[in-house]
Design an enzyme around this catalytic site. Structure first.
Site, PDB file in Angstrom:
ATOM      1  N   ARG A  37       0.794  -1.234   0.000  1.00 38.98           N
ATOM      2  CA  ARG A  37       0.000   0.000   0.000  1.00 38.98           C
ATOM      3  C   ARG A  37       0.827   1.285   0.000  1.00 38.98           C
ATOM      4  O   ARG A  37       0.264   2.365  -0.061  1.00 38.98           O
ATOM      5  CB  ARG A  37      -0.981   0.009   1.183  1.00 38.98           C
ATOM      6  CG  ARG A  37      -2.088  -0.988   0.926  1.00 38.98           C
ATOM      7  CD  ARG A  37      -3.156  -1.043   1.988  1.00 38.98           C
ATOM      8  NE  ARG A  37      -4.132  -2.058   1.604  1.00 38.98           N
ATOM      9  CZ  ARG A  37      -3.959  -3.355   1.775  1.00 38.98           C
ATOM     10  NH1 ARG A  37      -2.876  -3.816   2.369  1.00 38.98           N
ATOM     11  NH2 ARG A  37      -4.875  -4.203   1.380  1.00 38.98           N
ATOM     12  N   HIS A  67       4.042 -10.122  -6.760  1.00 37.18           N
ATOM     13  CA  HIS A  67       3.136  -9.167  -7.401  1.00 37.18           C
ATOM     14  C   HIS A  67       3.596  -7.765  -7.029  1.00 37.18           C
ATOM     15  O   HIS A  67       3.939  -7.502  -5.877  1.00 37.18           O
ATOM     16  CB  HIS A  67       1.705  -9.419  -6.921  1.00 37.18           C
ATOM     17  CG  HIS A  67       0.641  -8.782  -7.772  1.00 37.18           C
ATOM     18  ND1 HIS A  67       0.509  -7.415  -7.888  1.00 37.18           N
ATOM     19  CD2 HIS A  67      -0.317  -9.326  -8.552  1.00 37.18           C
ATOM     20  CE1 HIS A  67      -0.512  -7.172  -8.712  1.00 37.18           C
ATOM     21  NE2 HIS A  67      -1.020  -8.304  -9.132  1.00 37.18           N
ATOM     22  N   TYR A  70       0.401  -1.868  -5.135  1.00 36.70           N
ATOM     23  CA  TYR A  70      -0.803  -1.297  -5.781  1.00 36.70           C
ATOM     24  C   TYR A  70      -0.599   0.062  -6.442  1.00 36.70           C
ATOM     25  O   TYR A  70      -1.257   0.377  -7.428  1.00 36.70           O
ATOM     26  CB  TYR A  70      -1.922  -1.130  -4.749  1.00 36.70           C
ATOM     27  CG  TYR A  70      -2.415  -2.418  -4.148  1.00 36.70           C
ATOM     28  CD1 TYR A  70      -2.863  -3.463  -4.958  1.00 36.70           C
ATOM     29  CD2 TYR A  70      -2.443  -2.609  -2.764  1.00 36.70           C
ATOM     30  CE1 TYR A  70      -3.323  -4.646  -4.412  1.00 36.70           C
ATOM     31  CE2 TYR A  70      -2.907  -3.792  -2.210  1.00 36.70           C
ATOM     32  CZ  TYR A  70      -3.347  -4.799  -3.033  1.00 36.70           C
ATOM     33  OH  TYR A  70      -3.802  -5.969  -2.495  1.00 36.70           O
ATOM     34  N   HIS A 107       0.623  -4.979 -13.146  1.00 40.64           N
ATOM     35  CA  HIS A 107      -0.565  -4.512 -13.880  1.00 40.64           C
ATOM     36  C   HIS A 107      -0.122  -3.536 -14.958  1.00 40.64           C
ATOM     37  O   HIS A 107       0.840  -2.800 -14.785  1.00 40.64           O
ATOM     38  CB  HIS A 107      -1.532  -3.808 -12.932  1.00 40.64           C
ATOM     39  CG  HIS A 107      -2.216  -4.737 -12.000  1.00 40.64           C
ATOM     40  ND1 HIS A 107      -3.201  -4.338 -11.145  1.00 40.64           N
ATOM     41  CD2 HIS A 107      -2.054  -6.067 -11.776  1.00 40.64           C
ATOM     42  CE1 HIS A 107      -3.630  -5.370 -10.446  1.00 40.64           C
ATOM     43  NE2 HIS A 107      -2.947  -6.425 -10.796  1.00 40.64           N
ATOM     44  N   GLU A 143       0.135  -8.329 -16.548  1.00 43.78           N
ATOM     45  CA  GLU A 143      -1.173  -8.917 -16.239  1.00 43.78           C
ATOM     46  C   GLU A 143      -2.277  -8.196 -17.010  1.00 43.78           C
ATOM     47  O   GLU A 143      -2.358  -6.967 -16.992  1.00 43.78           O
ATOM     48  CB  GLU A 143      -1.453  -8.832 -14.733  1.00 43.78           C
ATOM     49  CG  GLU A 143      -2.820  -9.425 -14.364  1.00 43.78           C
ATOM     50  CD  GLU A 143      -3.083  -9.519 -12.871  1.00 43.78           C
ATOM     51  OE1 GLU A 143      -2.199  -9.156 -12.072  1.00 43.78           O
ATOM     52  OE2 GLU A 143      -4.196  -9.959 -12.507  1.00 43.78           O
ATOM     53  N   ASP A 177      -5.416 -13.213 -15.824  1.00 45.38           N
ATOM     54  CA  ASP A 177      -6.325 -13.309 -14.692  1.00 45.38           C
ATOM     55  C   ASP A 177      -7.716 -13.628 -15.240  1.00 45.38           C
ATOM     56  O   ASP A 177      -8.238 -12.882 -16.077  1.00 45.38           O
ATOM     57  CB  ASP A 177      -6.312 -11.956 -13.946  1.00 45.38           C
ATOM     58  CG  ASP A 177      -7.147 -11.962 -12.685  1.00 45.38           C
ATOM     59  OD1 ASP A 177      -8.331 -12.350 -12.770  1.00 45.38           O
ATOM     60  OD2 ASP A 177      -6.637 -11.555 -11.633  1.00 45.38           O
ATOM     61  N   HIS A 180     -10.350 -10.931 -14.743  1.00 47.03           N
ATOM     62  CA  HIS A 180     -10.125  -9.786 -15.625  1.00 47.03           C
ATOM     63  C   HIS A 180     -10.514 -10.129 -17.070  1.00 47.03           C
ATOM     64  O   HIS A 180     -11.062  -9.295 -17.784  1.00 47.03           O
ATOM     65  CB  HIS A 180      -8.665  -9.345 -15.573  1.00 47.03           C
ATOM     66  CG  HIS A 180      -8.201  -8.952 -14.195  1.00 47.03           C
ATOM     67  ND1 HIS A 180      -6.912  -8.568 -13.926  1.00 47.03           N
ATOM     68  CD2 HIS A 180      -8.857  -8.871 -13.008  1.00 47.03           C
ATOM     69  CE1 HIS A 180      -6.784  -8.281 -12.639  1.00 47.03           C
ATOM     70  NE2 HIS A 180      -7.951  -8.471 -12.055  1.00 47.03           N
ATOM     71  N   HIS A 214      -3.903 -16.304 -12.969  1.00 42.83           N
ATOM     72  CA  HIS A 214      -4.588 -15.936 -11.738  1.00 42.83           C
ATOM     73  C   HIS A 214      -6.005 -16.487 -11.854  1.00 42.83           C
ATOM     74  O   HIS A 214      -6.750 -16.098 -12.761  1.00 42.83           O
ATOM     75  CB  HIS A 214      -4.657 -14.408 -11.571  1.00 42.83           C
ATOM     76  CG  HIS A 214      -3.378 -13.814 -11.067  1.00 42.83           C
ATOM     77  ND1 HIS A 214      -3.150 -12.455 -11.050  1.00 42.83           N
ATOM     78  CD2 HIS A 214      -2.271 -14.396 -10.542  1.00 42.83           C
ATOM     79  CE1 HIS A 214      -1.946 -12.235 -10.536  1.00 42.83           C
ATOM     80  NE2 HIS A 214      -1.397 -13.387 -10.233  1.00 42.83           N
ATOM     81  N   ASP A 227     -13.393  -5.089 -11.856  1.00 37.58           N
ATOM     82  CA  ASP A 227     -12.343  -5.922 -11.271  1.00 37.58           C
ATOM     83  C   ASP A 227     -12.789  -6.323  -9.867  1.00 37.58           C
ATOM     84  O   ASP A 227     -12.349  -5.752  -8.878  1.00 37.58           O
ATOM     85  CB  ASP A 227     -11.029  -5.130 -11.233  1.00 37.58           C
ATOM     86  CG  ASP A 227      -9.886  -5.959 -10.682  1.00 37.58           C
ATOM     87  OD1 ASP A 227     -10.089  -7.154 -10.386  1.00 37.58           O
ATOM     88  OD2 ASP A 227      -8.778  -5.401 -10.539  1.00 37.58           O
ATOM     89  N   HIS A 229     -13.151  -9.742  -7.625  1.00 32.95           N
ATOM     90  CA  HIS A 229     -12.907 -11.183  -7.554  1.00 32.95           C
ATOM     91  C   HIS A 229     -13.983 -11.861  -6.705  1.00 32.95           C
ATOM     92  O   HIS A 229     -14.416 -11.312  -5.704  1.00 32.95           O
ATOM     93  CB  HIS A 229     -11.540 -11.461  -6.941  1.00 32.95           C
ATOM     94  CG  HIS A 229     -10.399 -10.856  -7.711  1.00 32.95           C
ATOM     95  ND1 HIS A 229      -9.082 -11.064  -7.383  1.00 32.95           N
ATOM     96  CD2 HIS A 229     -10.386 -10.062  -8.803  1.00 32.95           C
ATOM     97  CE1 HIS A 229      -8.306 -10.412  -8.245  1.00 32.95           C
ATOM     98  NE2 HIS A 229      -9.080  -9.789  -9.099  1.00 32.95           N
ATOM     99  N   GLU A 259      -6.535 -15.387  -6.008  1.00 34.01           N
ATOM    100  CA  GLU A 259      -6.510 -14.088  -5.309  1.00 34.01           C
ATOM    101  C   GLU A 259      -7.952 -13.781  -4.908  1.00 34.01           C
ATOM    102  O   GLU A 259      -8.473 -12.713  -5.179  1.00 34.01           O
ATOM    103  CB  GLU A 259      -6.013 -12.981  -6.238  1.00 34.01           C
ATOM    104  CG  GLU A 259      -4.621 -13.169  -6.805  1.00 34.01           C
ATOM    105  CD  GLU A 259      -4.301 -12.158  -7.906  1.00 34.01           C
ATOM    106  OE1 GLU A 259      -5.128 -11.958  -8.819  1.00 34.01           O
ATOM    107  OE2 GLU A 259      -3.227 -11.547  -7.837  1.00 34.01           O
TER     108      GLU A 259
HETATM  109 ZN    ZN Z   1      -2.792  -8.349 -10.310  1.00 30.41          ZN
HETATM  110 MN    MN Z   2      -8.134  -8.019 -10.029  1.00 25.61          MN
HETATM  111 MN    MN Z   3      -4.735 -10.912 -10.702  1.00 29.28          MN
END
Ligand code: ZN
Ligand code: MN
Ligand code: MN
Length: 282
Positions: A37, A67, A70, A107, A143, A177, A180, A214, A227, A229, A259
């Site tokens: 974060r 990964h 963010y 991403h 991704e 993913d 996604h 993913h 997005d 999940h 995830e």
């Molecule tokens: Zn991701």
């Molecule tokens: Mn996502």
């Molecule tokens: Mn993902």
């Protein structure tokens, strides 16, 4: 062997991720190498690097994935935001190299209203610069995005265009993913839709570039751009969709990482259990 795992926490120490993965019965796993974060990371200490590598070796994990945090947006049109993002990418590649992590997932980001073409150029420039600054065996994975407003790389054509601009394509791959994909309009729920999705990916990007999946079900509908999940089998892709995905001849050998949320409806051990029950060993 099925390479199936979860994104696990490094809370306490990076090496604890190995214990968490083991406890869940994961045969591969994904981590953030630091708090995801913030912009700044604490420097890795040699002891924690050694402890992680030792625990991973002891448990025999052949493939480990990291990964990106963010905040970075390597598609950003703003010079300062883009520069900070590239610096984080460089730093994360170095951390992964120290930790001997196989893949770093990133991403593609948002063009913030400047258009997909501008975003593609920014992403390619970011990747080229980062790879030119770091010698590492860690492969950078781009991704696919869910098709949110402003996003770059939700369409395979866009990912293909990025690859055509990358100077060292052998050091770059793709992480797809499933949530996604579905949110971006690729119907991986149906048999015909999954085949068509893989055909389009082969045509626009190349299946040889696909390194990690993913596995997340999707709260949003086909082409929703959301997005969000969902637990495996509880979303729009559904159990039958995932049965085809985990058993597909092109996909079944790839590392697969969940995830999914951890809430009153279920947790990682629930979702991993569902996926294992769907998998048919050869
Ligand atoms: Zn991701
Ligand atoms: Mn996502
Ligand atoms: Mn993902």
């Amino acid at each position: 062997m099925l390479l199936l795992g979860a994104h696990v926490s490094i809370s306490g120490s990076i090496a604890k991720s190995v214990d968490r993965a083991k406890e869940l019965g994961c045969t591969t796993f994904q981590i953030f190498t630091r708090n995801p974060r913030g912009w700044r990371a604490q420097k890795l200490k040699q002891e924690e690097v050694e402890e992680f590598k030792r625990r991973r070796r002891e448990e025999g994990y052949r493939v480990v994935v990291a990964h990106m945090p963010y905040l970075p947006n390597i598609a950003s049109p703003k010079q300062d935001g883009w520069r900070k993002s590239v610096n984080v990418l460089i730093d994360e590649l170095r951390r992964c190299d120290a930790l001997e992590i196989d893949y770093l997932v990133c991403h593609l980001g948002s063009h913030l209203g400047k258009g997909v073409q501008a975003g593609i150029e920014r992403v390619a420039r970011a990747v080229n610069e980062a790879l030119s600054k770091v010698e590492t065996g860690c492969v950078l994975l781009l991704e696919n995005m869910a098709g949110q407003k402003g996003s770059v790389g939700s369409r395979f054509e866009e990912i293909g265009e990025i690859f055509s601009r990358i100077e060292q394509p052998d050091r770059v791959g793709v992480c797809l993913d499933t949530c996604h994909l579905y949110a971006a309009g690729y119907d991986v729920r149906s048999e015909a839709g999954l085949e068509e999705t893989l055909r389009a990916f082969e045509e626009k990007v190349g299946l040889r570039r696909l390194k990690v999946l993913h596995l997340n079900d999707s709260k949003g509908g086909l082409g929703s751009g959301l997005d969000r999940h969902e637990h495996i089998g509880h979303g729009h892709i559904g159990k039958e969709g995932f049965r085809r995905i985990v058993n597909h001849k092109v996909l079944r050998g790839l590392p697969m990482i969940i995830e999914t949320p951890e809430d009153e409806k279920g947790d990682y051990s629930y979702d991993l259990g569902v996926l294992r029950s769907l998998y048919r060993p050869e």
